[in-house]
Design an enzyme around this catalytic site. Sequence first.
Site, short mmCIF file in Angstrom:
data_model
loop_
_atom_site.label_atom_id
_atom_site.label_comp_id
_atom_site.label_asym_id
_atom_site.label_seq_id
_atom_site.Cartn_x
_atom_site.Cartn_y
_atom_site.Cartn_z
N CYS A 80 66.83 50.09 26.38
CA CYS A 80 66.49 51.02 25.28
C CYS A 80 65.02 51.43 25.40
O CYS A 80 64.15 50.58 25.58
CB CYS A 80 66.74 50.31 23.95
SG CYS A 80 66.16 51.20 22.50
N TYR A 138 63.62 49.94 -0.01
CA TYR A 138 64.75 50.17 -0.92
C TYR A 138 64.53 49.40 -2.23
O TYR A 138 63.50 48.75 -2.40
CB TYR A 138 66.07 49.82 -0.23
CG TYR A 138 66.36 50.75 0.94
CD1 TYR A 138 66.64 52.10 0.72
CD2 TYR A 138 66.31 50.30 2.25
CE1 TYR A 138 66.87 52.98 1.77
CE2 TYR A 138 66.55 51.17 3.32
CZ TYR A 138 66.83 52.51 3.07
OH TYR A 138 67.06 53.36 4.12
N CYS A 195 63.42 55.71 21.62
CA CYS A 195 63.07 57.13 21.42
C CYS A 195 63.44 57.61 20.02
O CYS A 195 63.05 58.69 19.60
CB CYS A 195 63.77 58.00 22.48
SG CYS A 195 65.57 57.93 22.41
N GLN A 216 75.69 43.71 5.01
CA GLN A 216 74.42 43.93 4.33
C GLN A 216 74.66 44.77 3.07
O GLN A 216 75.27 45.84 3.14
CB GLN A 216 73.41 44.65 5.22
CG GLN A 216 72.03 44.70 4.56
CD GLN A 216 71.00 45.51 5.33
OE1 GLN A 216 71.18 46.70 5.53
NE2 GLN A 216 69.92 44.87 5.75
N ARG A 225 68.46 49.10 17.83
CA ARG A 225 68.62 50.18 18.82
C ARG A 225 69.18 49.71 20.16
O ARG A 225 70.01 50.40 20.75
CB ARG A 225 67.28 50.92 18.98
CG ARG A 225 66.92 51.72 17.75
CD ARG A 225 65.46 52.13 17.75
NE ARG A 225 64.56 51.02 17.53
CZ ARG A 225 63.24 51.08 17.58
NH1 ARG A 225 62.66 52.23 17.88
NH2 ARG A 225 62.50 50.03 17.33
C1 LIG Z 1 70.02 54.26 13.31
C2 LIG Z 1 69.39 53.12 12.57
C3 LIG Z 1 69.91 52.70 11.34
C4 LIG Z 1 69.33 51.62 10.67
N1 LIG Z 1 69.92 51.17 9.51
C5 LIG Z 1 69.48 50.04 8.91
C6 LIG Z 1 70.18 49.45 7.83
O1 LIG Z 1 71.22 49.94 7.39
N2 LIG Z 1 69.66 48.33 7.27
C7 LIG Z 1 68.52 47.73 7.76
O2 LIG Z 1 68.12 46.70 7.23
N3 LIG Z 1 67.85 48.25 8.79
C8 LIG Z 1 68.32 49.36 9.40
N4 LIG Z 1 67.69 49.85 10.51
C9 LIG Z 1 66.50 49.12 11.04
C10 LIG Z 1 66.92 48.09 12.08
O3 LIG Z 1 67.81 47.11 11.58
C11 LIG Z 1 65.73 47.34 12.68
O4 LIG Z 1 65.10 46.63 11.64
C12 LIG Z 1 64.72 48.30 13.35
O5 LIG Z 1 65.40 49.31 14.06
C13 LIG Z 1 63.84 47.55 14.36
O6 LIG Z 1 64.63 46.88 15.32
P1 LIG Z 1 64.88 47.45 16.81
O7 LIG Z 1 63.52 47.63 17.43
O8 LIG Z 1 65.68 46.37 17.49
O9 LIG Z 1 65.61 48.74 16.71
C14 LIG Z 1 68.22 50.94 11.22
C15 LIG Z 1 67.69 51.38 12.44
C16 LIG Z 1 68.27 52.43 13.12
C17 LIG Z 1 67.71 52.83 14.46
#
Ligand SMILES: Cc1cc2nc3c(=O)[nH]c(=O)nc-3n(C[C@H](O)[C@H](O)[C@H](O)COP(=O)(O)O)c2cc1C
Length: 361
Positions: free
Chosen positions: A337, A170, A340, A100, A316
């Site tokens: 998960c 961004y 949190c 990415q 997550r």
């Molecule tokens: C620790 C952390 C770092 C993340 N870094 C990015 C990132 O670098 N680029 C991005 O597009 N989204 C990033 N996200 C967002 C996740 O890709 C995702 O869109 C968001 O957590 C929702 O998905 P989930 O419910 O499966 O966690 C990050 C999320 C977390 C928790």
Amino acid sequence: MSILFEPKSIGTLELPNRLIRSATAEYMSDLEGKPEQSLADLYAELARGRIGLIITGHCFVHEGGRCHLHMTGVHRDDFIPALETLTTAVHDEGGLVTMQINHGGRQCAADAIPGPAVAPSPVPLSKGEDRPQELKEDGIKDLMIAFADAAGRAKAAGFDGVQIHAAHGYLINQFNSPAANWRRDRWGGTPARRMRFLEEVASSVRDQVGDDYPLLIKLGMEDSVRDGLTLKDSVEIVRHLADWGIDALEVSGAIGKTSVRKDILRPEDEAYFLDAARGAREATDLPIILVGGMRSKQVMESVLQEGSADFISMSRPFIREPDLPARLHEGQEASTCISCNLCWPPPGEYGIACRDPNREQ
Ligand SMILES: Cc1cc2nc3c(=O)[nH]c(=O)nc-3n(C[C@H](O)[C@H](O)[C@H](O)COP(=O)(O)O)c2cc1C
């Protein structure tokens, strides 16, 4: 067999199943931006866990676009050998990995960039924050080249594809958003002019990497802030993606950490960007990847079966269980998960980890 484990292609890339690790900033690169061994080890672990595709945490394309310390860099040719250690680690385990690429614009932390933050307009992220510097025509052109060069480096380092980050507030999202883009020149003022930066970035990246190289986008489809980007306008962006050379669309939304909703504990809380995916589906035949609170096999399968998405991505859950695809394949019904949001490193530390205080080891 569950639809989750059926193969499907993104452009020229055949994924063995429908489960993707969404980009997750790992905070496992050094202060220059070079990946540490721990990052290669994490990717190898994900690949062993039978993930269909890994998308790296966002990597900065320009030193002025570094969002935070310990973010990985792809802004210099001499980083290619260090980046190659990541692709080798994944390929040795039979996995696939896409990088990415990102520029943080006004969302860069002051300690992560050499000068003032840049943005389409001098509009601070919130009241009381510093005003970013408005990009001039030359600066905009330089950043398009930076995205294209970064994609070329990712390809040279052996990545199986590139994903353009156009979500979470961004730089590219800032151009798309009327809340952040107040320009009245060819880069702003109407939805068509606001999306021009994305169009030119995508087209420059496509020119740089050639026709057959997988090119994905993560698109913020709704800012959910006052005067921000709405679904109506982002669906128009989606209509153009295939023409700009994009092979797959990952649907996301919201600004910064609000895209990472807490406490996803019931099926009703899951798939929180599903309406956006449904809107996107009406506007494109590209493969759609849905992120945001996907946790149970039941919800994942129903989203794929209704056709609103072709792939499921998660962040997550894979921090807690890097082998989640293998577990789901073997009969586990859902990720454990609890959302949190303690996975980010606390101040002074670095490296993502599951820090759920009630976690059973
Ligand atoms: C620790 C952390 C770092 C993340 N870094 C990015 C990132 O670098 N680029 C991005 O597009 N989204 C990033 N996200 C967002 C996740 O890709 C995702 O869109 C968001 O957590 C929702 O998905 P989930 O419910 O499966 O966690 C990050 C999320 C977390 C928790």
